[in-house]
Design a protein around this motif. Structure first.
Motif, mmCIF file in Angstrom:
data_model
loop_
_atom_site.group_PDB
_atom_site.id
_atom_site.type_symbol
_atom_site.label_atom_id
_atom_site.label_comp_id
_atom_site.label_asym_id
_atom_site.label_seq_id
_atom_site.Cartn_x
_atom_site.Cartn_y
_atom_site.Cartn_z
ATOM 1 N N THR A 226 0.829 -1.213 0.000
ATOM 2 C CA THR A 226 0.000 0.000 0.000
ATOM 3 C C THR A 226 0.862 1.260 0.000
ATOM 4 N N ALA A 227 1.895 1.259 0.824
ATOM 5 C CA ALA A 227 2.739 2.451 0.937
ATOM 6 C C ALA A 227 3.502 2.738 -0.347
ATOM 7 N N LEU A 228 3.916 1.693 -1.052
ATOM 8 C CA LEU A 228 4.667 1.910 -2.292
ATOM 9 C C LEU A 228 3.833 2.631 -3.344
ATOM 10 N N GLN A 229 2.512 2.500 -3.280
ATOM 11 C CA GLN A 229 1.669 3.177 -4.265
ATOM 12 C C GLN A 229 1.685 4.694 -4.112
ATOM 13 N N THR A 230 2.128 5.168 -2.956
ATOM 14 C CA THR A 230 2.185 6.621 -2.758
ATOM 15 C C THR A 230 3.361 7.257 -3.487
ATOM 16 N N ILE A 231 4.299 6.450 -3.966
ATOM 17 C CA ILE A 231 5.436 7.033 -4.676
ATOM 18 C C ILE A 231 4.959 7.785 -5.912
ATOM 19 N N VAL A 232 4.126 7.138 -6.718
ATOM 20 C CA VAL A 232 3.628 7.794 -7.927
ATOM 21 C C VAL A 232 2.677 8.926 -7.577
ATOM 22 N N SER A 233 1.796 8.710 -6.631
ATOM 23 C CA SER A 233 0.770 9.720 -6.331
ATOM 24 C C SER A 233 1.313 10.921 -5.579
ATOM 25 N N ARG A 234 2.442 10.748 -4.838
ATOM 26 C CA ARG A 234 2.916 11.849 -4.008
ATOM 27 C C ARG A 234 4.376 12.249 -4.222
ATOM 28 N N ASN A 235 5.138 11.490 -4.981
ATOM 29 C CA ASN A 235 6.546 11.835 -5.195
ATOM 30 C C ASN A 235 6.901 12.112 -6.643
ATOM 31 N N VAL A 236 6.048 11.700 -7.573
ATOM 32 C CA VAL A 236 6.296 11.916 -8.993
ATOM 33 C C VAL A 236 5.459 13.086 -9.475
ATOM 34 N N ASP A 237 6.083 13.960 -10.247
ATOM 35 C CA ASP A 237 5.364 15.104 -10.822
ATOM 36 C C ASP A 237 4.138 14.602 -11.580
ATOM 37 N N PRO A 238 2.944 15.147 -11.284
ATOM 38 C CA PRO A 238 1.735 14.684 -11.980
ATOM 39 C C PRO A 238 1.800 14.833 -13.499
#
Length: 403
Positions: A226-238
Motif C-alpha cells: 500500500t505504501a509503495l503506491q504513494t510514490i507515484v501519487s505523491r513523489n512523482v510530478d503529476p
C-alpha cells in the motif's frame, strides 16, 4: 488498448519488387515461427539468417554477443551509415494457436513478433543487396535476447556501432495494440524505463491465535504494498507518467500459522530520465520505514533493466515522412503512441540518434487481436512487406538527407 472495432481497409504504396517479395517473406516468417529460441540460444535462427546473407553475397559477422549477427551493405556512393536493428528471440510460452506453422519447440513461442522483425530485416537486406543505388552504408543488426537478459548492451560493447561508425539507427516493433494500416511514430519518449525489485519481509512467526507473540510478515508486506503506491501519487510530478506494480506477493503456509516471512516482487516504469536513480532510494526508504514501524526487517534487491526508449527528433521526422508516403490508409501515422512496456533498443538510442516505431499488426476481421506475450498472439502478415518498404524508404531518405 487492443483494437475492438473494424478499421477501414488499409492500403499501402509498395514498389512492385517489394510487393512481389511477400510470398517469400511469408515463408521466412513461418519458418522462424516454427523454431523459436530463447535469448542467447538463437543458434538455428542465426544460422538461417547467415545462410540467406551468404546466398545474397552480403558481408556479415556471426557470433556477435554470442548469437548476434551484423551485416553491412555498401551503397554505390559514399554517404552516412544507417543501422537497422531487429531482435530475434522468443518467449518461454506454450503456443495455443491452431495453425500449420505453430511452434515445434515445446514451451517456446514467438509471442511478441520478433520472427516478423527478423523477416522484415532480411527482406530489407535482400532488396538493398540488389538495389545499391543509394549513398552510404546500411548496417543490419540482428540482436539476441531482447526479452531478457538483454542483448543490445553486449552487442554495443562488442562494437556493432563501430567500423563503420553508425550515424543513426532505426528499428520497428510489430504492434497489436494498433490495427493494420497504422504506424506509431513519436518524437521523444516512446517506451518506458524498466526497473525491478524483490523484497523479503522478515518477521516473527507464531500461532494464528496468539498474534501478540509475533511480527506478522504478511501484515507488514501488505502495508509495504500500500505504501509503495504513494510514490507515484505523491513523489512523482503529476505531469510525468510512472507506474509501480507489485506483481507477486507470497507468504505463509497454513490457516493458523502467522508467517515469519513474506516475499514480494515488483516493477517500476517511467519515461522521464530524471527519475533514474530516484526509485531505488525511495522504495528502500518506504520499506525500511514500514518494517521499522512493525518491528520487522527486510532484504531488498533493486536493479535497473532498461532505460527509456527516447527517439531523436530528426530521425523520428525521417521515419514519419517515410510512413506517410507508404501508408495510404485513413488511419495513417499515430504521433502520440506510447507504452509503459520496456525495450533494450534504448541502449542503442543512448549511443546514436535514432527512432524506434510501431507497425500496427492487429486485424479484428481475422481474429488477430490477441496481445503480445499471449499464447494466441499472432499478427496480420501483410505488415511484412510494408515493413520492408518502410525501412527501404528510410534508407533512401537518410542517404539523401531528406526528411
Amino acid at each position: 488498448m487492443i483494437t475492438t472495432t473494424s478499421p477501414p481497409s488499409p492500403s499501402f504504396s509498395l514498389r512492385p519488387e517489394i510487393r512481389d517479395q511477400q510470398p517469400q517473406l511469408l515463408e521466412w516468417r513461418r519458418h522462424l515461427h516454427q523454431y523459436p529460441e530463447l535469448g542467447f540460444q538463437e543458434t538455428l535462427t542465426a544460422a538461417f539468417i547467415a545462410e540467406k546473407l551468404t546466398q545474397w553475397g552480403i558481408d556479415h559477422q556471426t557470433g556477435v554477443a554470442e548469437t548476434g549477427i551484423v551485416a553491412v551493405i555498401e551503397g554505390q556512393r559514399p554517404g552516412p551509415v544507417l543501422a537497422i536493428r531487429a531482435d530475434m528471440d522468443a518467449l518461454p510460452i506454450t503456443e495455443a494457436n491452431d495453425i500449420d506453422y505453430r511452434s515445434r519447440h515445446d514451451g517456446r513461442m514467438h509471442a511478441c513478433g520478433h520472427d516478423g522483425h527478423t523477416t522484415i530485416a532480411l527482406g530489407t537486406a535482400y532488396y538493398l543487396s540488389h538495389h545499391r543505388d543509394f549513398a552510404g552504408t546500411v548496417k543490419l543488426i540482428f540482436q539476441p535476447a531482447e526479452e531478457g537478459p538483454g542483448g543490445a548492451k553486449p552487442m554495443i560493447e562488442a562494437g556493432v556501432l563501430k567500423n563503420p561508425d553508425v550515424d543513426a539507427i532505426i528499428g520497428l516493433h510489430i504492434w497489436n495494440n494498433l490495427p493494420l494500416g497504422t504506424v506509431g511514430v513519436r518524437t521523444g519518449p516512446l517506451m518506458a524505463a524498466v526497473e525491478l525489485f524483490e523484497c523479503t519481509v522478515k518477521g516473527k512467526g507464531g500461532h494464528g491465535a496468539m498474534p501478540h507473540q509475533t511480527v506478522d510478515a504478511i501484515v507488514v508486506a501488505a502495508q509495504v504494498v500500500t505504501a509503495l503506491q504513494t510514490i507515484v501519487s505523491r513523489n512523482v510530478d503529476p505531469i510525468d507518467s510512472a507506474v509501480v506494480t507489485i506483481g507477486s506477493l507470497h507468504g505463509g503456509t497454513k490457516h493458523n500459522i502467522i508467517a515469519e516471512t513474506a516475499a514480494l516482487k515488483g516493477t517500476i516504469r517511467y519515461f522521464n530520465p530524471r527519475y533514474d536513480g530516484f526509485f531505488p532510494d525511495r522504495v528502500k526508504q518506504i520499506i525500511a520505514g514500514v518494517c521499522d514501524t512493525y518491528g520487522a526487517t527486510y532484504d531488498l534487491n533493486h536493479y535497473k533493466l532498461y532505460s527509456p526508449v527516447i527517439n531523436d527528433d530528426r530521425i523520428a521526422d525521417l521515419v514519419r515522412s517515410a510512413a506517410l508516403s507508404v501508408v495510404e490508409s485513413p488511419l495513417g501515422v499515430v504521433p502520440e503512441c506510447q507504452t509503459m512496456g520496456g525495450e533494450d533498443m534504448s541502449f542503442f538510442l543512448q549511443e546514436v540518434p535514432g527512432c524506434y516505431f510501431f507497425l500496427g499488426g492487429a486485424n479484428l476481421n481475422k481474429g488477430l487481436t490477441f496481445p503480445h506475450h499471449h499464447p494466441r498472439f499472432n499478427f496480420d502478415e501483410t505488415v511484412l512487406s510494408v515493413g520492408v518498404e518502410l525501412f527501404v524508404r528510410c534508407v533512401e531518405r537518410f542517404s539523401q538527407g531528406t526528411l
